[in-house]
Motif scaffolding. Structure first.
Motif, PDB file in Angstrom:
ATOM      1  N   PHE A  60       0.844  -1.189   0.000  1.00 45.59           N
ATOM      2  CA  PHE A  60       0.000   0.000   0.000  1.00 45.59           C
ATOM      3  C   PHE A  60       0.882   1.242   0.000  1.00 45.59           C
ATOM      4  O   PHE A  60       2.105   1.161   0.087  1.00 45.59           O
ATOM      5  N   VAL A  61       0.245   2.386  -0.089  1.00 45.75           N
ATOM      6  CA  VAL A  61       0.954   3.664  -0.052  1.00 45.75           C
ATOM      7  C   VAL A  61       0.682   4.286   1.314  1.00 45.75           C
ATOM      8  O   VAL A  61      -0.465   4.382   1.746  1.00 45.75           O
ATOM      9  N   GLY A  62       1.756   4.676   1.980  1.00 42.78           N
ATOM     10  CA  GLY A  62       1.638   5.300   3.293  1.00 42.78           C
ATOM     11  C   GLY A  62       2.121   6.731   3.250  1.00 42.78           C
ATOM     12  O   GLY A  62       2.543   7.227   2.198  1.00 42.78           O
ATOM     13  N   PRO A  63       2.100   7.412   4.373  1.00 41.83           N
ATOM     14  CA  PRO A  63       2.533   8.808   4.434  1.00 41.83           C
ATOM     15  C   PRO A  63       3.983   9.024   3.991  1.00 41.83           C
ATOM     16  O   PRO A  63       4.344  10.090   3.533  1.00 41.83           O
ATOM     17  N   THR A  64       4.814   7.986   4.124  1.00 41.39           N
ATOM     18  CA  THR A  64       6.225   8.129   3.755  1.00 41.39           C
ATOM     19  C   THR A  64       6.616   7.277   2.555  1.00 41.39           C
ATOM     20  O   THR A  64       7.792   7.047   2.319  1.00 41.39           O
ATOM     21  N   GLY A  65       5.630   6.794   1.793  1.00 40.90           N
ATOM     22  CA  GLY A  65       5.933   6.010   0.596  1.00 40.90           C
ATOM     23  C   GLY A  65       5.277   4.650   0.620  1.00 40.90           C
ATOM     24  O   GLY A  65       4.318   4.402   1.357  1.00 40.90           O
ATOM     25  N   LEU A  66       5.796   3.747  -0.194  1.00 38.18           N
ATOM     26  CA  LEU A  66       5.247   2.402  -0.296  1.00 38.18           C
ATOM     27  C   LEU A  66       5.553   1.602   0.964  1.00 38.18           C
ATOM     28  O   LEU A  66       6.662   1.661   1.487  1.00 38.18           O
ATOM     29  N   ALA A  93      -7.815  -1.228  10.129  1.00 33.30           N
ATOM     30  CA  ALA A  93      -6.593  -1.029  10.921  1.00 33.30           C
ATOM     31  C   ALA A  93      -5.484  -0.449  10.054  1.00 33.30           C
ATOM     32  O   ALA A  93      -4.746   0.438  10.485  1.00 33.30           O
ATOM     33  N   GLU A  94      -5.358  -0.932   8.814  1.00 42.27           N
ATOM     34  CA  GLU A  94      -4.336  -0.415   7.907  1.00 42.27           C
ATOM     35  C   GLU A  94      -4.639   1.039   7.533  1.00 42.27           C
ATOM     36  O   GLU A  94      -3.740   1.874   7.456  1.00 42.27           O
ATOM     37  N   LEU A  99      -2.440   3.983   5.635  1.00 37.44           N
ATOM     38  CA  LEU A  99      -2.221   3.287   4.372  1.00 37.44           C
ATOM     39  C   LEU A  99      -3.418   3.466   3.439  1.00 37.44           C
ATOM     40  O   LEU A  99      -4.561   3.484   3.882  1.00 37.44           O
ATOM     41  N   THR A 100      -3.123   3.575   2.169  1.00 34.59           N
ATOM     42  CA  THR A 100      -4.155   3.730   1.150  1.00 34.59           C
ATOM     43  C   THR A 100      -3.672   3.041  -0.120  1.00 34.59           C
ATOM     44  O   THR A 100      -2.601   2.452  -0.141  1.00 34.59           O
ATOM     45  N   THR A 101      -4.453   3.121  -1.174  1.00 39.02           N
ATOM     46  CA  THR A 101      -4.057   2.537  -2.448  1.00 39.02           C
ATOM     47  C   THR A 101      -4.200   3.569  -3.552  1.00 39.02           C
ATOM     48  O   THR A 101      -5.069   4.433  -3.493  1.00 39.02           O
ATOM     49  N   LEU A 102      -3.323   3.477  -4.525  1.00 39.93           N
ATOM     50  CA  LEU A 102      -3.423   4.317  -5.710  1.00 39.93           C
ATOM     51  C   LEU A 102      -3.873   3.511  -6.922  1.00 39.93           C
ATOM     52  O   LEU A 102      -3.925   4.040  -8.030  1.00 39.93           O
ATOM     53  N   VAL A 103      -4.201   2.235  -6.697  1.00 41.79           N
ATOM     54  CA  VAL A 103      -4.723   1.404  -7.784  1.00 41.79           C
ATOM     55  C   VAL A 103      -6.174   1.816  -8.005  1.00 41.79           C
ATOM     56  O   VAL A 103      -7.003   1.680  -7.104  1.00 41.79           O
ATOM     57  N   HIS A 133       2.764   5.356 -11.187  1.00 45.81           N
ATOM     58  CA  HIS A 133       3.884   4.442 -10.947  1.00 45.81           C
ATOM     59  C   HIS A 133       3.708   3.673  -9.643  1.00 45.81           C
ATOM     60  O   HIS A 133       4.008   2.478  -9.564  1.00 45.81           O
ATOM     61  N   ALA A 134       3.202   4.336  -8.610  1.00 45.25           N
ATOM     62  CA  ALA A 134       2.991   3.647  -7.330  1.00 45.25           C
ATOM     63  C   ALA A 134       1.942   2.546  -7.475  1.00 45.25           C
ATOM     64  O   ALA A 134       2.066   1.481  -6.868  1.00 45.25           O
TER      65      ALA A 134
END
Length: 185
Positions: A60-66, A93-94, A99-103, A133-134
């Motif tokens: 997933f994508v978080g505040p500081t990257g993957l 919880a995630e 955490l999030t997704t860019l898909v 790209h993420a």
């Protein structure tokens, strides 16, 4: 100097201390006797002792990257199951961990098939140029991690919708996808 002959002697009090200590402690603890009470339903979600577990690592994508998030299962999770979990998005919880997704939602199904040893075929219902790209890294590296815990050893062959041919992609140790032909540190 005159010696005292009357009154309590400290030595005599210490002699009775072992017998009085439990009574003193119980008298001052504040616990009153009660009958057993019901505590609700038994614990759920816990695995039986000795149960073998397997972690699925979803990118997933978080505040500081993957960032990889681990989810525990009682049976191994293959590339398709991992992709399906990724596409559902982060759990509560995630999500609370940032955490999030860019898909993006896509028309059609993303298919991930384990091929020959160390290879995953990833079929996308869209073209890669439409993805961040993420998002590409999330898809490729989640599928690779499901095949081998060391995702750097896996070749992911990406098949794009409506395009002939495939292209190979690898993941670095932190989850960034890059073309397999490129030299990467």
């Amino acid at each position: 100097m005159k010696r005292r002959t009357s009154g309590p002697r400290p030595g005599r009090l210490l002699m009775f201390l072992p017998a009085l200590l439990p009574a003193l402690l119980l008298a001052g603890c504040g616990i009153s006797p009660t009958a057993p009470t019901t505590a609700g339903a038994p614990a759920s979600g816990a695995l039986q002792p000795g149960t073998r577990t397997h972690d699925a690592r979803l990118l997933f994508v978080g505040p500081t990257g993957l960032r990889y998030a681990a989810r525990t299962f009682t049976s191994p999770i293959g590339p398709q199951e991992a992709i399906d979990l990724l596409l559902k998005g982060p759990s509560q919880a995630e999500h609370k961990r940032g955490l999030t997704t860019l898909v993006p939602a896509m028309k059609g199904r993303v298919i991930a098939e384990a091929g020959q040893k160390g290879v995953v075929d990833l079929r996308l219902p869209t073209t890669v140029e439409r993805l961040d790209h993420a998002a590409v890294s999330q898809l490729v590296c989640t599928a690779a991690k499901a095949l081998d815990q060391d995702q750097t050893k896996v070749l992911v062959r990406v098949h794009e919708s409506q395009l002939d041919g495939t292209w190979g992609v690898r993941c670095d140790s932190v989850g960034n996808a890059y073309p397999a032909a490129a030299k990467h540190r």
